[in-house]
Design a protein around this motif. Sequence first.
Motif, PDB file in Angstrom:
ATOM      1  N   HIS A 280     -22.265 -27.374  -3.453  1.00  0.00           N
ATOM      2  CA  HIS A 280     -22.602 -26.453  -4.295  1.00  0.00           C
ATOM      3  C   HIS A 280     -21.583 -25.649  -5.111  1.00  0.00           C
ATOM      4  O   HIS A 280     -21.904 -24.935  -6.006  1.00  0.00           O
ATOM      5  CB  HIS A 280     -23.389 -25.566  -3.991  1.00  0.00           C
ATOM      6  N   HIS A 281     -20.011 -25.939  -4.983  1.00  0.00           N
ATOM      7  CA  HIS A 281     -19.378 -26.016  -5.350  1.00  0.00           C
ATOM      8  C   HIS A 281     -18.801 -26.032  -7.016  1.00  0.00           C
ATOM      9  O   HIS A 281     -18.313 -25.541  -7.842  1.00  0.00           O
ATOM     10  CB  HIS A 281     -18.242 -25.710  -5.235  1.00  0.00           C
ATOM     11  N   VAL A 365     -27.716 -18.923  -0.076  1.00  0.00           N
ATOM     12  CA  VAL A 365     -28.732 -20.245   0.161  1.00  0.00           C
ATOM     13  C   VAL A 365     -29.197 -20.494  -1.620  1.00  0.00           C
ATOM     14  O   VAL A 365     -29.641 -21.089  -2.796  1.00  0.00           O
ATOM     15  CB  VAL A 365     -30.274 -20.082   0.664  1.00  0.00           C
ATOM     16  N   ILE A 366     -29.668 -18.600  -1.996  1.00  0.00           N
ATOM     17  CA  ILE A 366     -30.028 -18.552  -3.773  1.00  0.00           C
ATOM     18  C   ILE A 366     -28.443 -19.457  -4.176  1.00  0.00           C
ATOM     19  O   ILE A 366     -29.355 -19.769  -5.799  1.00  0.00           O
ATOM     20  CB  ILE A 366     -30.167 -16.391  -3.625  1.00  0.00           C
ATOM     21  N   ILE A 367     -27.970 -18.667  -3.881  1.00  0.00           N
ATOM     22  CA  ILE A 367     -26.453 -19.466  -5.415  1.00  0.00           C
ATOM     23  C   ILE A 367     -26.184 -20.552  -5.233  1.00  0.00           C
ATOM     24  O   ILE A 367     -25.365 -20.951  -6.561  1.00  0.00           O
ATOM     25  CB  ILE A 367     -25.417 -18.126  -5.556  1.00  0.00           C
ATOM     26  N   GLY A 368     -26.320 -21.158  -3.958  1.00  0.00           N
ATOM     27  CA  GLY A 368     -26.492 -23.001  -3.829  1.00  0.00           C
ATOM     28  C   GLY A 368     -27.494 -23.219  -4.152  1.00  0.00           C
ATOM     29  O   GLY A 368     -27.038 -24.572  -4.815  1.00  0.00           O
ATOM     30  N   GLN A 371     -29.987 -24.251 -10.579  1.00  0.00           N
ATOM     31  CA  GLN A 371     -30.284 -23.260 -11.942  1.00  0.00           C
ATOM     32  C   GLN A 371     -30.132 -21.577 -11.493  1.00  0.00           C
ATOM     33  O   GLN A 371     -28.961 -21.344 -13.045  1.00  0.00           O
ATOM     34  CB  GLN A 371     -31.992 -23.772 -12.329  1.00  0.00           C
ATOM     35  N   VAL A 372     -30.029 -21.080 -10.604  1.00  0.00           N
ATOM     36  CA  VAL A 372     -29.656 -19.777 -10.666  1.00  0.00           C
ATOM     37  C   VAL A 372     -27.355 -19.976 -10.206  1.00  0.00           C
ATOM     38  O   VAL A 372     -27.181 -19.112 -10.503  1.00  0.00           O
ATOM     39  CB  VAL A 372     -30.502 -19.017  -9.063  1.00  0.00           C
ATOM     40  N   ASN A 373     -27.703 -21.171  -9.916  1.00  0.00           N
ATOM     41  CA  ASN A 373     -26.012 -20.806  -9.787  1.00  0.00           C
ATOM     42  C   ASN A 373     -25.066 -20.505 -11.157  1.00  0.00           C
ATOM     43  O   ASN A 373     -23.969 -20.234 -10.952  1.00  0.00           O
ATOM     44  CB  ASN A 373     -25.265 -22.223  -9.619  1.00  0.00           C
ATOM     45  N   MET A 374     -25.813 -21.168 -12.172  1.00  0.00           N
ATOM     46  CA  MET A 374     -25.335 -20.831 -13.414  1.00  0.00           C
ATOM     47  C   MET A 374     -24.880 -19.447 -13.766  1.00  0.00           C
ATOM     48  O   MET A 374     -23.681 -19.191 -14.343  1.00  0.00           O
ATOM     49  CB  MET A 374     -26.777 -21.544 -14.443  1.00  0.00           C
ATOM     50  N   THR A 379     -18.696 -15.496 -10.138  1.00  0.00           N
ATOM     51  CA  THR A 379     -18.633 -13.714 -10.648  1.00  0.00           C
ATOM     52  C   THR A 379     -18.349 -13.457  -9.195  1.00  0.00           C
ATOM     53  O   THR A 379     -17.907 -14.385  -7.788  1.00  0.00           O
ATOM     54  CB  THR A 379     -20.023 -13.302 -10.793  1.00  0.00           C
ATOM     55  N   LEU A 380     -17.885 -12.082  -8.941  1.00  0.00           N
ATOM     56  CA  LEU A 380     -17.941 -11.711  -8.107  1.00  0.00           C
ATOM     57  C   LEU A 380     -18.777 -11.692  -6.920  1.00  0.00           C
ATOM     58  O   LEU A 380     -18.396 -11.276  -5.771  1.00  0.00           O
ATOM     59  CB  LEU A 380     -17.954 -10.497  -8.359  1.00  0.00           C
ATOM     60  N   LEU A 381     -20.103 -12.882  -6.937  1.00  0.00           N
ATOM     61  CA  LEU A 381     -21.472 -12.767  -6.354  1.00  0.00           C
ATOM     62  C   LEU A 381     -20.440 -13.827  -5.089  1.00  0.00           C
ATOM     63  O   LEU A 381     -20.667 -13.825  -3.679  1.00  0.00           O
ATOM     64  CB  LEU A 381     -22.301 -12.957  -6.892  1.00  0.00           C
ATOM     65  N   VAL A 382     -19.567 -14.669  -5.816  1.00  0.00           N
ATOM     66  CA  VAL A 382     -19.286 -15.285  -4.441  1.00  0.00           C
ATOM     67  C   VAL A 382     -18.444 -14.932  -3.327  1.00  0.00           C
ATOM     68  O   VAL A 382     -19.200 -14.721  -2.341  1.00  0.00           O
ATOM     69  CB  VAL A 382     -18.590 -16.846  -5.427  1.00  0.00           C
ATOM     70  N   PRO A 383     -17.199 -14.107  -3.852  1.00  0.00           N
ATOM     71  CA  PRO A 383     -16.591 -13.613  -2.895  1.00  0.00           C
ATOM     72  C   PRO A 383     -17.543 -12.484  -2.564  1.00  0.00           C
ATOM     73  O   PRO A 383     -17.294 -12.690  -1.102  1.00  0.00           O
ATOM     74  CB  PRO A 383     -15.565 -13.325  -2.931  1.00  0.00           C
TER      75      PRO A 383
END
Lengths: 577, 183
Positions: A280-281, A365-368, A371-374, A379-383
């Motif tokens: 998912h990266h 799970v959400i950022i994976g 669509q939401v990943n976009m 962004t800082l949400l990943v760290p």
Amino acid sequence: MATIGAMRRCEVTGLSVDRHAERLIMLNAVTAVVYLTIGGILALLIALTRWQAVHLLAPQRFYEFVSTHGMVMLIFWILFFEVAGLIFASTVLLSARMVIPWLGWLAYWLMLGGSVVATLLMLSGRATVMFTSYPPLRAETHWYYAAVLVFAVGAILAVVHFFLNIVAARLRGEVESLPLFTFALMGAAIIALWSLVSGALALFPVWLWTLGVIPEVDPGIYRLLYWGLGHGAQQVNLAAMVGVWYGLASLTTGARPLNEGLSRIAIVLYVLFINMGAMHHLLVDPGLGTWVKNVNASYFMYAAVMGSLIHAFSIPASMELALRERGYRRGLFEWLRRAPWGEPGFAALVVSMILFGLLGGISGVIIGGPQVNMISHNTLLVPAHFHMTVVAGTTTAFMGIAYYLVPLIFQRQLLFRRLAQWQPYVYGFGMLIFGIGMGLAGHWGVPRRHWDITFSTAPALGMNLIDLRPEIAVFLAMMGIGGIIAVVGGAMFVLVAVATVFVGQRTPRPVVGRIVPEAFSPYPVIAGGSGEAAASGEHSRFEVPGTLVISVAFLILFIFLYGFSWFELSRVPWKIG
Amino acid sequence: MASRVSTLAKPRGVWWEGLGRDERLWVWLTVIWGVAMFLMIAFVWPLIGQEQNRLSSYRVDPATFASQAEAFMKQYRVGELDGVPVVAPPAGGDVYLDARAFAWQPVIRLKRGETYRFLISSRDVQHGFSLVMPPHSINVQVLPGYVTVLRLTPEETGEFPLICNEYCGLGHHLMIGRVIVTE
């Protein structure tokens, strides 16, 4: 040097301890804590720089320190600790021998050499390429890649040794089934082998490229291989952390898995599917088709999520059952109220499970989702996500189990017990504030790995992100303040561990908190004398009603946050795709 | 519960047993939730969502892309902002966006409600396309040698900052661009 086969019998647990294994566990654990300390100091400086109101470091220093912090924490601290854990799980817990001690030493020296050289190069500014070291960005010196490769080879040998220990113990007839703790670490070891090999495959060509042997490295293919390591290594932490969760539950409450088979299936789900989640990266990368991304995110990843949800249920359930058997049966939650909250291991377990589950797991799970990943990619949400998993989750759990294993392995009395009692709560509280601040800043579009979102020094087109979205300043302040509290909590752990190792009173019978004495016994634990009959007879409908309520509440929160993220995506004022 | 032992000890004999009522309930809940999440990504959102991850891409030689971007900037150039060319591509046309350490070029002027095809690539190292459109940002990865193709339809007027979200060197935090949307 002791002769091969020198074993001592632990007076607290009754286990036989191989002297070689013992010394290697000590060395790996001490090295891990040294790296944790280095990483923690850097963490403080980085957090105080990204807190825009303080903005401590100069840009170049900041990028050097972020590179070093990432590598030292995500790879060195955690892998050294995990190697200590692998040796412990494959020798001490099985009362088995370390089969090829020199291989263990070789692995250790390779890991140490590689990691020291890489750390010095990063700190000296000659390898400011971040944790990911994406080509064609290139470290100033090719020695950096060589050092990381040497470390990886050492780590691979350590993992191979783990398997050799287990196979040997089994061939000698010392093991029938592995303890669940060891089984979880075996899951971690399988994932580790895969991710370390993947990382070596990614970095080896880059090393050749910096040496001038090959003309170029394809950045797309590098990313694909790299994320087999970059995320895979974190799935190692996940599996190891879950093992530690089970271990801490048994140590502090006498918990036994509710269903041994189900817990093991959940670990197998990790091994089979979670590495695919690593992709998912690449969800907004060029070079991969939409179909691959969607199948990966919508199918394979959720098989691993199921594994996590099973553990999220069965660990508290096993504790509920154990505490109910001890007589805390009133209502839904008497067992929870009467749980050993003052026991550092239990505190660490609860803090780790709550923060990992609520913030780390759900955000992952959400950022994976493709669509939401976009709206969250880079962004800082990943760290924020991985600090909640690796720091608030894995690191807290590892600290928790260290409070027991350090006295037992070093045979020293734990010092500053009161500090240890409070440490998980302080650390967890700091990480909670830190994680929420960082996550919200990312959700509002603040990029990661960025020195200055005010662009105050940009020569052209300057535009201040904070002017655009003033609330970002608040979120970044939360991040800074939470970071300071968490670093204090981390320092408390280091203080307790270092003091115990160097000044703690030597004794073959260290008092390690109120652990359940039968936790290491191969016979069913019957704690408190009330036995099993009471538990199975009492609740003809549900055995663990309290855990069911907690789990369903957790699931509802998960569903809400998941839905909310889609709502947020729908608020993007442009049409995409 | 035949031989349940501590998770730190070796279980003996046969430890497999069927799922109890509690576990069955929970496992079913997790399966249902897993399927629901799968349907959302694969079917529900593609049907109702206006924001779809439908990136396409092709390989390119960085020098070729650079010359295409230069030609694009020359053809549709309408002015200059802080020394960066401002370019107004035809409505519904292609937009070349050229990333390099440490700048985005050109500044792009678009018309509201028109769909544009963004062709984004890098001349040197990896960059990150991060278009800040409050309340959020929209982000894709930019690799040298690959063109990231993204269809975008601006539906609000205004000036949108374009920042780099992938570390690209010591001047990473200086890399900023602009997209201007007019009626």
